[in-house]
Design a protein around this motif. Structure first.
Motif, PDB file in Angstrom:
ATOM      1  N   GLN A 390       0.940  -1.224   0.003  1.00 26.70           N
ATOM      2  CA  GLN A 390       0.052   0.078   0.096  1.00 26.70           C
ATOM      3  C   GLN A 390       0.902   1.341   0.120  1.00 26.70           C
ATOM      4  O   GLN A 390       0.641   2.252  -0.792  1.00 26.70           O
ATOM      5  CB  GLN A 390      -1.035  -0.091   1.135  1.00 26.70           C
ATOM      6  CG  GLN A 390      -1.907   1.288   1.129  1.00 26.70           C
ATOM      7  CD  GLN A 390      -2.873   1.160   0.099  1.00 26.70           C
ATOM      8  OE1 GLN A 390      -3.102   0.184  -0.350  1.00 26.70           O
ATOM      9  NE2 GLN A 390      -3.411   2.367  -0.310  1.00 26.70           N
ATOM     10  N   ALA A 391       1.835   1.350   0.640  1.00 24.27           N
ATOM     11  CA  ALA A 391       2.571   2.272   0.900  1.00 24.27           C
ATOM     12  C   ALA A 391       3.655   2.543  -0.356  1.00 24.27           C
ATOM     13  O   ALA A 391       3.506   3.949  -0.758  1.00 24.27           O
ATOM     14  CB  ALA A 391       3.733   2.164   2.116  1.00 24.27           C
ATOM     15  N   LYS A 393       2.665   1.867  -3.345  1.00 31.16           N
ATOM     16  CA  LYS A 393       1.593   2.075  -4.489  1.00 31.16           C
ATOM     17  C   LYS A 393       1.262   3.748  -4.289  1.00 31.16           C
ATOM     18  O   LYS A 393       1.345   4.441  -5.246  1.00 31.16           O
ATOM     19  CB  LYS A 393       0.149   1.494  -4.067  1.00 31.16           C
ATOM     20  CG  LYS A 393      -0.794   1.741  -5.242  1.00 31.16           C
ATOM     21  CD  LYS A 393      -2.181   1.026  -5.031  1.00 31.16           C
ATOM     22  CE  LYS A 393      -2.685   1.555  -3.757  1.00 31.16           C
ATOM     23  NZ  LYS A 393      -4.068   0.909  -3.651  1.00 31.16           N
ATOM     24  N   GLU A 394       1.154   4.227  -2.875  1.00 26.48           N
ATOM     25  CA  GLU A 394       0.896   5.434  -2.614  1.00 26.48           C
ATOM     26  C   GLU A 394       2.123   6.298  -3.153  1.00 26.48           C
ATOM     27  O   GLU A 394       1.960   7.503  -3.542  1.00 26.48           O
ATOM     28  CB  GLU A 394       0.548   5.661  -1.302  1.00 26.48           C
ATOM     29  CG  GLU A 394      -0.847   5.123  -0.908  1.00 26.48           C
ATOM     30  CD  GLU A 394      -2.157   5.587  -1.350  1.00 26.48           C
ATOM     31  OE1 GLU A 394      -1.954   6.928  -2.124  1.00 26.48           O
ATOM     32  OE2 GLU A 394      -2.989   4.919  -1.768  1.00 26.48           O
ATOM     33  N   TYR A 397       1.769   6.622  -6.969  1.00 24.18           N
ATOM     34  CA  TYR A 397       0.779   7.929  -7.186  1.00 24.18           C
ATOM     35  C   TYR A 397       1.226   9.242  -7.161  1.00 24.18           C
ATOM     36  O   TYR A 397       1.054  10.126  -7.779  1.00 24.18           O
ATOM     37  CB  TYR A 397      -0.430   7.547  -6.545  1.00 24.18           C
ATOM     38  CG  TYR A 397      -1.269   6.519  -6.909  1.00 24.18           C
ATOM     39  CD1 TYR A 397      -1.608   6.261  -8.269  1.00 24.18           C
ATOM     40  CD2 TYR A 397      -2.114   5.693  -5.990  1.00 24.18           C
ATOM     41  CE1 TYR A 397      -2.230   5.131  -8.738  1.00 24.18           C
ATOM     42  CE2 TYR A 397      -2.764   4.535  -6.544  1.00 24.18           C
ATOM     43  CZ  TYR A 397      -3.037   4.602  -7.821  1.00 24.18           C
ATOM     44  OH  TYR A 397      -3.822   3.320  -8.456  1.00 24.18           O
ATOM     45  N   ALA A 398       1.821   9.395  -5.669  1.00 21.07           N
ATOM     46  CA  ALA A 398       2.481  10.670  -5.462  1.00 21.07           C
ATOM     47  C   ALA A 398       3.730  11.164  -6.436  1.00 21.07           C
ATOM     48  O   ALA A 398       3.723  12.394  -6.899  1.00 21.07           O
ATOM     49  CB  ALA A 398       3.171  10.696  -4.137  1.00 21.07           C
ATOM     50  N   GLU A 401       1.606  12.250  -9.848  1.00 14.19           N
ATOM     51  CA  GLU A 401       1.018  13.657  -9.507  1.00 14.19           C
ATOM     52  C   GLU A 401       2.119  14.757  -9.411  1.00 14.19           C
ATOM     53  O   GLU A 401       1.891  15.883 -10.025  1.00 14.19           O
ATOM     54  CB  GLU A 401       0.283  13.622  -7.975  1.00 14.19           C
ATOM     55  CG  GLU A 401      -0.366  14.984  -7.552  1.00 14.19           C
ATOM     56  CD  GLU A 401      -1.626  15.167  -8.259  1.00 14.19           C
ATOM     57  OE1 GLU A 401      -1.719  16.434  -8.744  1.00 14.19           O
ATOM     58  OE2 GLU A 401      -2.287  14.254  -8.934  1.00 14.19           O
ATOM     59  N   LYS A 410      -6.001   9.435  -8.919  1.00 15.69           N
ATOM     60  CA  LYS A 410      -6.861   8.766  -8.005  1.00 15.69           C
ATOM     61  C   LYS A 410      -8.215   9.135  -8.200  1.00 15.69           C
ATOM     62  O   LYS A 410      -9.422   8.143  -7.759  1.00 15.69           O
ATOM     63  CB  LYS A 410      -6.478   8.752  -6.740  1.00 15.69           C
ATOM     64  CG  LYS A 410      -4.921   8.255  -6.530  1.00 15.69           C
ATOM     65  CD  LYS A 410      -4.397   8.527  -5.221  1.00 15.69           C
ATOM     66  CE  LYS A 410      -5.018   7.757  -4.217  1.00 15.69           C
ATOM     67  NZ  LYS A 410      -4.161   8.081  -3.049  1.00 15.69           N
ATOM     68  N   GLU A 416      -8.930  -0.674 -10.328  1.00 16.23           N
ATOM     69  CA  GLU A 416      -7.506  -0.667  -9.984  1.00 16.23           C
ATOM     70  C   GLU A 416      -7.061  -2.228  -9.596  1.00 16.23           C
ATOM     71  O   GLU A 416      -7.944  -3.030  -8.897  1.00 16.23           O
ATOM     72  CB  GLU A 416      -7.321  -0.089  -8.825  1.00 16.23           C
ATOM     73  CG  GLU A 416      -5.859   0.050  -8.277  1.00 16.23           C
ATOM     74  CD  GLU A 416      -5.549   0.738  -7.024  1.00 16.23           C
ATOM     75  OE1 GLU A 416      -5.225   1.752  -6.789  1.00 16.23           O
ATOM     76  OE2 GLU A 416      -6.079  -0.085  -5.988  1.00 16.23           O
TER      77      GLU A 416
END
Length: 506
Positions: A390-391, A393-394, A397-398, A401, A410, A416
């Protein structure tokens, strides 16, 4: 009576050789664990969205064309190819660079940012053309004896192998700017390797793209697998889906066929292994049978990195390049973390395929698919993906962005799916999650790579990234051609030569 051949795995190598052997009159049966063909070159369909599971770059289409011609078919009757004018866009910390096959456009782009390096590009293309011509016979013929190293084709190629020099070293002869160097060396990731460790001979990888272009098949690169499966069936081959192989059926070191998970035994005159080589050797062959490729020795081999995947179905379309690569700010550090330190990077490099800008068939109207890949260590790293997924993946995404045109991503997600290295191993039977198979160090290339005619078991052959000439879709297709030529020659069957194929196409 026709020889019966069993193929383990309906990946691109297995389907290519099934198509070729079926055209030569063999009775071919393919056994595939999953309910669809393609393996990692297959498709995933979810909520109206279509994704390629693995490969997304299609270069050197003439290899696929030749295989179809050898089977008496025309690739373009089965697959619609679109050449991408902008092959891919490269995002660096403060610059973006578009890469073109068109020489004038490419030189213009280089001179815009790196005024002194346009001439280097022309030298690179000229010099590497000669290298490619010398190395091609090595990639199209067997390399299973040390005597092959003193064959005329190898002796001719030796000066072009860049022995003792890394890919990064070789490209430094042509480009002075670090970013431009990365633009022509990142292709070592196709082999799951670092450009600072990848043998210099692989400068042909970026040359191949710039010389032959990058294409997209409508429907995704999975359509190549679908096409080869269709031809196999048209020519009398049989493909069994949802039929997982449990073990090779052995009598001593002679392969008699396969044993399915159901316990059913399937007899065969010859068995072709297209499954992940290391997985097959460590799971489908009983311990004590193999010496050179025993489980203990396989665990000591060098393997490629893995990949962390995110597949997104979006209710929005982004107007970006078809292929985009966002480089880590410190790319060398990122690569060393993946290949040497075996830790997760805090600043990973990321590849994004936004294929819907080219292909409207992949998503419902007004929507799009996004394929996101971050190279990561394989499972020898013992990274706890349940804890870290999870971390990480985030973090991906960051970065998207912050550094790309995929803003507010998102917000538009309808679907997904994540595939981590652990899932590559457990769901796709990829040894240690090493998605590019055995590493391509010189100690594991050519005669040092598992042979197309497998040396430890009788009646057993290999295709795919784990045998000669190596991983990557073009070379996997070549592995099928090499093995088909060897098998047909052993059986006294004529395999179409390159000249005959070209004549038939004229």
């Amino acid at each position: 009576m026709r020889k019966k051949v069993v193929v383990i795995g309906a990946g691109p190598g297995g389907l290519a050789i099934s198509m070729l052997l079926s055209s030569l009159g063999y009775h071919v049966e393919v056994f595939e664990k999953h309910g669809k063909v393609g393996g990692r070159n297959g498709a995933m369909h979810e909520k109206g969205f279509t994704f390629d599971i693995g490969p997304t770059f299609f270069s050197m289409p003439h290899i696929a064309e030749e295989l179809f011609q050898a089977a008496g078919r025309n690739l373009h009757d089965y697959v619609t190819l679109i050449e991408l004018t902008n092959m891919y866009e490269l995002l660096f910390d403060k610059r973006r660079l578009r890469m073109y096959r068109d020489r004038d456009l490419m030189i213009k782009e280089i001179e815009k940012y790196f005024p002194s390096d346009g001439e280097g590009y022309l030298r690179f293309m000229s010099d590497t053309k000669k290298k490619f011509e010398m190395l091609t016979p090595l990639l199209q013929n067997k390399m299973d004896r040390y005597l092959d190293y003193v064959s005329w084709r190898v002796l001719q190629a030796l000066p072009h192998l860049s022995l003792g020099r890394s890919l990064y070293d070789v490209l430094s002869d042509y480009f002075s700017n670090k970013e431009l160097l990365l633009a022509f060396t990142f292709q070592s990731k196709y082999l799951g390797m670092s450009p600072w460790e990848c043998p210099g001979a692989f400068s042909i990888l970026s040359y191949m793209e710039h010389e032959y272009g990058v294409y997209h098949p409508i429907g995704g690169l999975n359509q190549l697998s679908e096409a080869m499966a269709k031809v196999t069936v048209e020519l009398g081959g049989v493909i069994h889906l949802g039929a997982e192989v449990d073990k090779l059926w052995l009598e001593g070191k002679k392969t008699k066929g396969i044993i399915l998970k159901t316990g059913e035994r399937i007899q065969a005159d010859e068995v072709i292994i297209n499954g992940d080589f290391a997985h097959v050797m460590t799971h489908l062959v009983p311990e004590g049978i193999l010496k050179k490729y025993s489980k203990e020795k396989m665990n000591k081999k060098k393997f490629s990195c893995s990949t962390f995947m995110i597949y997104l179905g979006l209710n929005k379309r982004y107007d970006t390049s078809h292929h985009t690569i966002c480089f880590a700010k410190d790319y060398k550090k990122n690569v060393e973390e993946i290949t040497k330190e075996l830790v997760l990077s805090e600043d990973p490099s990321i590849y994004i395929q936004n294929a819907s800008v080219t292909d409207s068939t992949l998503a419902p109207e007004g929507k799009s698919t996004l394929y996101i890949l971050a190279p990561v260590p394989n499972n020898m790293s013992q990274i706890d993906w349940e804890l870290n997924e999870q971390a990480f993946k985030e973090l991906v995404y960051a970065i998207l962005e912050d550094r790309t045109d995929f803003k507010d991503l998102k917000r538009y997600i309808e679907f997904e799916k994540v595939i981590s290295p652990v899932q590559w191993e457990s769901e796709m039977n990829v040894f240690q999650g090493a998605t590019f198979s055995l590493g391509h160090q010189l100690s594991q290339m050519m005669v040092f790579r598992p042979h197309n005619k497998f040396e430890e078991l009788q009646n057993t052959w290999l295709v795919g990234g784990g045998t000669h000439p190596g991983s990557g879709l073009p070379t996997i297709l070549e592995s099928a051609r090499i093995t088909a030529k060897l098998m047909s020659k052993a059986d006294g069957i004529k395999f179409p030569s390159h000249s005959e194929i070209a004549w038939g196409n004229s």
